[in-house]
Design a protein around this motif. Structure first.
Motif, PDB file in Angstrom:
ATOM      1  N   ILE A 181      50.022  36.684 -32.777  1.00  0.00           N
ATOM      2  CA  ILE A 181      50.650  35.467 -32.248  1.00  0.00           C
ATOM      3  C   ILE A 181      52.071  35.464 -32.794  1.00  0.00           C
ATOM      4  O   ILE A 181      52.261  35.563 -34.009  1.00  0.00           O
ATOM      5  N   ILE A 182      53.053  35.371 -31.902  1.00  0.00           N
ATOM      6  CA  ILE A 182      54.441  35.434 -32.374  1.00  0.00           C
ATOM      7  C   ILE A 182      55.189  34.167 -31.957  1.00  0.00           C
ATOM      8  O   ILE A 182      54.798  33.496 -31.000  1.00  0.00           O
ATOM      9  N   ALA A 183      56.253  33.852 -32.670  1.00  0.00           N
ATOM     10  CA  ALA A 183      57.075  32.689 -32.306  1.00  0.00           C
ATOM     11  C   ALA A 183      58.538  32.999 -32.611  1.00  0.00           C
ATOM     12  O   ALA A 183      59.180  32.307 -33.393  1.00  0.00           O
ATOM     13  N   PRO A 184      59.087  34.056 -31.981  1.00  0.00           N
ATOM     14  CA  PRO A 184      60.485  34.413 -32.277  1.00  0.00           C
ATOM     15  C   PRO A 184      61.452  33.442 -31.600  1.00  0.00           C
ATOM     16  O   PRO A 184      61.072  32.710 -30.684  1.00  0.00           O
ATOM     17  N   ASP A 185      62.714  33.493 -32.029  1.00  0.00           N
ATOM     18  CA  ASP A 185      63.741  32.720 -31.315  1.00  0.00           C
ATOM     19  C   ASP A 185      63.949  33.315 -29.930  1.00  0.00           C
ATOM     20  O   ASP A 185      64.249  32.614 -28.986  1.00  0.00           O
ATOM     21  N   LEU A 186      63.805  34.651 -29.840  1.00  0.00           N
ATOM     22  CA  LEU A 186      64.017  35.334 -28.549  1.00  0.00           C
ATOM     23  C   LEU A 186      62.936  36.395 -28.338  1.00  0.00           C
ATOM     24  O   LEU A 186      62.701  37.230 -29.210  1.00  0.00           O
ATOM     25  N   TYR A 187      62.298  36.339 -27.163  1.00  0.00           N
ATOM     26  CA  TYR A 187      61.332  37.376 -26.779  1.00  0.00           C
ATOM     27  C   TYR A 187      61.832  38.036 -25.505  1.00  0.00           C
ATOM     28  O   TYR A 187      62.078  37.359 -24.503  1.00  0.00           O
ATOM     29  N   ILE A 188      62.021  39.350 -25.546  1.00  0.00           N
ATOM     30  CA  ILE A 188      62.446  40.094 -24.345  1.00  0.00           C
ATOM     31  C   ILE A 188      61.223  40.853 -23.837  1.00  0.00           C
ATOM     32  O   ILE A 188      60.728  41.766 -24.500  1.00  0.00           O
ATOM     33  N   ALA A 189      60.715  40.429 -22.682  1.00  0.00           N
ATOM     34  CA  ALA A 189      59.490  41.015 -22.115  1.00  0.00           C
ATOM     35  C   ALA A 189      59.888  42.046 -21.072  1.00  0.00           C
ATOM     36  O   ALA A 189      60.412  41.691 -20.013  1.00  0.00           O
ATOM     37  N   VAL A 190      59.654  43.316 -21.382  1.00  0.00           N
ATOM     38  CA  VAL A 190      60.107  44.407 -20.503  1.00  0.00           C
ATOM     39  C   VAL A 190      58.906  44.978 -19.738  1.00  0.00           C
ATOM     40  O   VAL A 190      57.978  45.524 -20.346  1.00  0.00           O
ATOM     41  N   GLY A 191      58.918  44.819 -18.417  1.00  0.00           N
ATOM     42  CA  GLY A 191      57.823  45.363 -17.599  1.00  0.00           C
ATOM     43  C   GLY A 191      56.479  44.777 -17.978  1.00  0.00           C
ATOM     44  O   GLY A 191      55.473  45.487 -18.037  1.00  0.00           O
ATOM     45  N   ILE A 192      56.488  43.487 -18.236  1.00  0.00           N
ATOM     46  CA  ILE A 192      55.257  42.766 -18.635  1.00  0.00           C
ATOM     47  C   ILE A 192      54.967  41.716 -17.566  1.00  0.00           C
ATOM     48  O   ILE A 192      55.849  40.911 -17.230  1.00  0.00           O
ATOM     49  N   SER A 193      53.741  41.731 -17.027  1.00  0.00           N
ATOM     50  CA  SER A 193      53.454  40.816 -15.911  1.00  0.00           C
ATOM     51  C   SER A 193      53.343  39.364 -16.371  1.00  0.00           C
ATOM     52  O   SER A 193      53.698  38.451 -15.631  1.00  0.00           O
ATOM     53  N   GLY A 194      52.847  39.156 -17.609  1.00  0.00           N
ATOM     54  CA  GLY A 194      52.666  37.777 -18.081  1.00  0.00           C
ATOM     55  C   GLY A 194      51.256  37.272 -17.834  1.00  0.00           C
ATOM     56  O   GLY A 194      51.068  36.119 -17.445  1.00  0.00           O
ATOM     57  N   ALA A 195      50.277  38.139 -18.066  1.00  0.00           N
ATOM     58  CA  ALA A 195      48.871  37.717 -17.961  1.00  0.00           C
ATOM     59  C   ALA A 195      48.604  36.618 -19.002  1.00  0.00           C
ATOM     60  O   ALA A 195      49.236  36.601 -20.059  1.00  0.00           O
ATOM     61  N   LEU A 196      47.640  35.731 -18.655  1.00  0.00           N
ATOM     62  CA  LEU A 196      47.324  34.593 -19.551  1.00  0.00           C
ATOM     63  C   LEU A 196      47.071  35.049 -20.978  1.00  0.00           C
ATOM     64  O   LEU A 196      47.516  34.420 -21.937  1.00  0.00           O
ATOM     65  N   GLN A 197      46.345  36.164 -21.120  1.00  0.00           N
ATOM     66  CA  GLN A 197      45.994  36.629 -22.467  1.00  0.00           C
ATOM     67  C   GLN A 197      47.227  37.076 -23.239  1.00  0.00           C
ATOM     68  O   GLN A 197      47.247  37.012 -24.451  1.00  0.00           O
ATOM     69  N   HIS A 198      48.261  37.551 -22.537  1.00  0.00           N
ATOM     70  CA  HIS A 198      49.510  37.916 -23.225  1.00  0.00           C
ATOM     71  C   HIS A 198      50.301  36.645 -23.561  1.00  0.00           C
ATOM     72  O   HIS A 198      50.816  36.498 -24.675  1.00  0.00           O
ATOM     73  N   LEU A 199      50.357  35.725 -22.598  1.00  0.00           N
ATOM     74  CA  LEU A 199      51.116  34.485 -22.810  1.00  0.00           C
ATOM     75  C   LEU A 199      50.557  33.693 -23.995  1.00  0.00           C
ATOM     76  O   LEU A 199      51.301  32.995 -24.677  1.00  0.00           O
ATOM     77  N   ALA A 200      49.255  33.830 -24.261  1.00  0.00           N
ATOM     78  CA  ALA A 200      48.643  33.115 -25.396  1.00  0.00           C
ATOM     79  C   ALA A 200      49.314  33.488 -26.716  1.00  0.00           C
ATOM     80  O   ALA A 200      49.310  32.704 -27.657  1.00  0.00           O
TER      81      ALA A 200
END
Ligand code: FAD
Length: 303
Positions: free
Chosen positions: A239-258
């Motif tokens: 579980i991360i909480a950075p100031d900035l997250y750069i998501a490269v080629g990531i669809s954003g499935a619910l399990q990732h967004l969690a």
């Protein structure tokens, strides 16, 4: 209303998570820390704002002896607290059971002296719980809190090791890396399965290095063998909480967004304008990651 906090010590060094848990716990009262580690870790703990006293046992204790130690110290404290780290998950439920207290785990916000907010259903909902017990056993999610500032130093008291553990430590295996710790990093670059290979992941690592960022990955990328297990972000990862997250080629499935709900800003690089990550990102770059990432890295290197 004082707090007894179990510090996390990693390889003899006070974990950065501890400063975050101190800032959370200081909202509840003065904080006394128990540090299971060397004097240097105790000194680092003593210099955190909100810490009243540090107790240290130089032996790195295992869960059963940590529980016995904390039970012995617990008298007079309203809150017994740790981070929701693997140590916290190991120790605090045992401590709660030994004291006959219902623990409240994985807290991300303190609403009052006995009201806490925590994620449920893999982060898809938040619940606020009221804990009516006279004493509280709590674990906090470190990434949800800012680190405590430097202050002090608070006094340090050395404790003797009188407790014999029935558990034996056999061996630990550690990955050496100069990349920032994923759980506490301020910038994280995450790569998905579309990066295509372990070699392709070097694009992500290069961008991360330019920014001084930690590297994350989706489970699909980890399962494909493109990234190591401990880079996985999400429901079954970190579980991360950075100031900035750069998501490269990531669809954003619910399990990732969690795993990224605490990110303050998200930049999504994706070829699909309909990808779920695009809908929640603050900045979106639509296009081929293999073109965008090298260009972005080259521009950043000029700065
Ligand atoms: P995909 O969903 O395949 O997405 C790839 C993306 O890349 C797409 O959006 C596509 O448009 C884009 N793309 C493709 N080519 C390019 C290109 N050249 N340039 C730019 N963009 C491109 N997943 C996690 O991440 N973490 C977890 O903790 C986790 N836990 C799970 C637990 C359970 C119980 C289950 C069932 C699943 C879990 N998953 C987890 C898996 C999750 O459901 C998804 O399968 C996974 O997150 C998808 O990873 P991905 O985004 O890399 O891949």
């Amino acid at each position: 209303m004082s707090v007894l906090l179990l510090a996390d010590v990693d390889n003899g060094v006070l974990s950065p998570a501890t400063a975050r848990i101190v800032s959370a716990a200081a909202q509840l009262g003065p904080v006394d820390l128990f540090v299971p580690g060397p004097p240097a870790a105790a000194e680092a703990a003593a210099s955190l704002a909100g810490v009243r006293k540090v107790m240290v046992n130089a032996n790195s204790l295992l869960a059963d002896s940590l529980v016995a130690t904390l039970s012995g110290l617990a008298e007079g404290y309203t809150y017994l607290v740790s981070s929701a780290s693997s140590q916290g998950k190991d120790v605090m439920p045992r401590l709660a059971a030994s004291l006959d207290i219902q623990p409240v785990t994985d807290i991300i916000a303190i609403e009052g002296e006995n009201r806490f907010t925590r994620p449920i259903y893999a982060g898809n909902a938040l619940e606020t719980v009221s804990d009516p017990q006279a004493r509280h056993v709590l674990t906090f999610r470190a990434s949800a809190f800012r680190p405590a500032a430097a202050a002090g130093p608070a006094p340090i008291e050395a404790l003797e090791n009188t407790i014999q553990s029935v558990v034996a430590f056999i061996a630990g295996h550690r990955t050496e890396s100069d990349i920032p710790d994923l759980s506490t990093a301020q910038i994280v670059v995450g790569g998905g399965v579309s990066v295509g290979s372990a070699e392709g992941f070097q694009l992500i690592e290069k961008l991360g290095k330019t920014l001084g960022a930690a590297i994350g990955a989706t489970r699909a990328a980890v399962d494909a063998g493109y990234a190591p297990n401990d880079w996985q972000v999400g429901q079954t990862g970190k579980i991360i909480a950075p100031d900035l997250y750069i998501a490269v080629g990531i669809s954003g499935a619910l399990q990732h967004l969690a795993g990224i709900q605490g990110a303050k800003k998200i930049i999504a690089i994706n070829s699909d304008p309909e990808a779920p990550i695009v809908k929640i990102a603050d900045v979106v770059l639509i296009g081929d990651l293999f073109e965008i990432v090298p260009k972005l890295t080259a521009e950043l290197e000029k700065l």
